[in-house]
Scaffold this motif. Structure first.
Motif, PDB file in Angstrom:
ATOM      1  N   GLU A  91      56.243  51.042  85.033  1.00  0.00           N
ATOM      2  CA  GLU A  91      56.448  52.111  84.101  1.00  0.00           C
ATOM      3  C   GLU A  91      55.355  51.333  83.037  1.00  0.00           C
ATOM      4  O   GLU A  91      55.311  52.358  81.993  1.00  0.00           O
ATOM      5  CB  GLU A  91      57.138  52.490  83.888  1.00  0.00           C
ATOM      6  N   MET A  92      54.514  50.219  82.826  1.00  0.00           N
ATOM      7  CA  MET A  92      54.024  49.794  81.409  1.00  0.00           C
ATOM      8  C   MET A  92      52.456  50.308  81.463  1.00  0.00           C
ATOM      9  O   MET A  92      51.700  49.983  82.803  1.00  0.00           O
ATOM     10  CB  MET A  92      54.822  48.299  82.014  1.00  0.00           C
ATOM     11  N   ASP A  93      52.169  50.294  80.720  1.00  0.00           N
ATOM     12  CA  ASP A  93      50.619  50.476  80.329  1.00  0.00           C
ATOM     13  C   ASP A  93      49.574  49.002  80.741  1.00  0.00           C
ATOM     14  O   ASP A  93      50.724  47.838  80.102  1.00  0.00           O
ATOM     15  CB  ASP A  93      50.110  51.513  79.612  1.00  0.00           C
ATOM     16  N   PHE A  94      48.930  48.937  80.553  1.00  0.00           N
ATOM     17  CA  PHE A  94      48.168  47.221  79.994  1.00  0.00           C
ATOM     18  C   PHE A  94      48.541  46.586  79.156  1.00  0.00           C
ATOM     19  O   PHE A  94      48.692  45.258  79.050  1.00  0.00           O
ATOM     20  CB  PHE A  94      46.687  47.476  80.264  1.00  0.00           C
ATOM     21  N   PHE A  95      48.320  47.425  77.741  1.00  0.00           N
ATOM     22  CA  PHE A  95      48.947  46.599  76.675  1.00  0.00           C
ATOM     23  C   PHE A  95      50.122  46.292  77.005  1.00  0.00           C
ATOM     24  O   PHE A  95      50.445  45.196  76.081  1.00  0.00           O
ATOM     25  CB  PHE A  95      48.736  47.635  75.730  1.00  0.00           C
ATOM     26  N   GLU A  96      50.999  46.884  77.034  1.00  0.00           N
ATOM     27  CA  GLU A  96      52.643  46.727  77.380  1.00  0.00           C
ATOM     28  C   GLU A  96      53.365  45.079  78.059  1.00  0.00           C
ATOM     29  O   GLU A  96      53.518  44.319  78.044  1.00  0.00           O
ATOM     30  CB  GLU A  96      53.273  47.489  77.903  1.00  0.00           C
ATOM     31  N   VAL A  97      51.691  45.179  79.092  1.00  0.00           N
ATOM     32  CA  VAL A  97      52.074  44.105  80.328  1.00  0.00           C
ATOM     33  C   VAL A  97      51.470  43.103  79.157  1.00  0.00           C
ATOM     34  O   VAL A  97      51.897  42.198  79.634  1.00  0.00           O
ATOM     35  CB  VAL A  97      50.827  44.304  81.991  1.00  0.00           C
TER      36      VAL A  97
END
Length: 114
Positions: A91-97
């Motif tokens: 459920e994460m986008d790139f910045f969260e990853v």
């Protein structure tokens, strides 16, 4: 990511699991194994089928690769890193990853200080 920067063989994954040390947060588990005589680090990725369909898994892997590409100057050379994605990574986008990977690599003390 260049071919020489990847861990591909099952034997190399198993060696990292057995001889390396691991650190984790909610989204990722990272195994790190010191390799003598290796001038740069190598990355192996594992995303289980439990996490989602092929599209989801490939998206997670692309996000991880890009985050590591941006962090490559801070990673310690001469190590193999095996990164295993857990369910919340879907459920994460790139910045969260990238933020989560930075956190877990700091926990494992393999990220150099700027």
């Amino acid at each position: 990511m260049k071919k020489e920067l990847r861990v591909k063989k099952n034997k190399e994954f198993q060696e990292a699991f057995q001889k390396g040390y691991s650190f984790a947060n909610r989204q990722f588990v990272v195994y790190s194994l010191k390799k003598e005589g290796q001038e740069n680090f190598r990355i192996g990725l594992s995303v289980s089928k439990k996490i989602g369909n092929a599209v989801t898994r490939n998206q997670i892997k692309r996000n991880i690769r890009q985050a590591l590409f941006e962090l490559k100057d801070q990673l310690q050379a001469g190590n193999d890193y095996i990164i295993i994605a857990r369910k919340p990574a879907a459920e994460m986008d790139f910045f969260e990853v990238k933020k989560s990977l930075t956190h877990v690599l700091k926990v494992g003390k393999v990220l150099k200080k700027r």
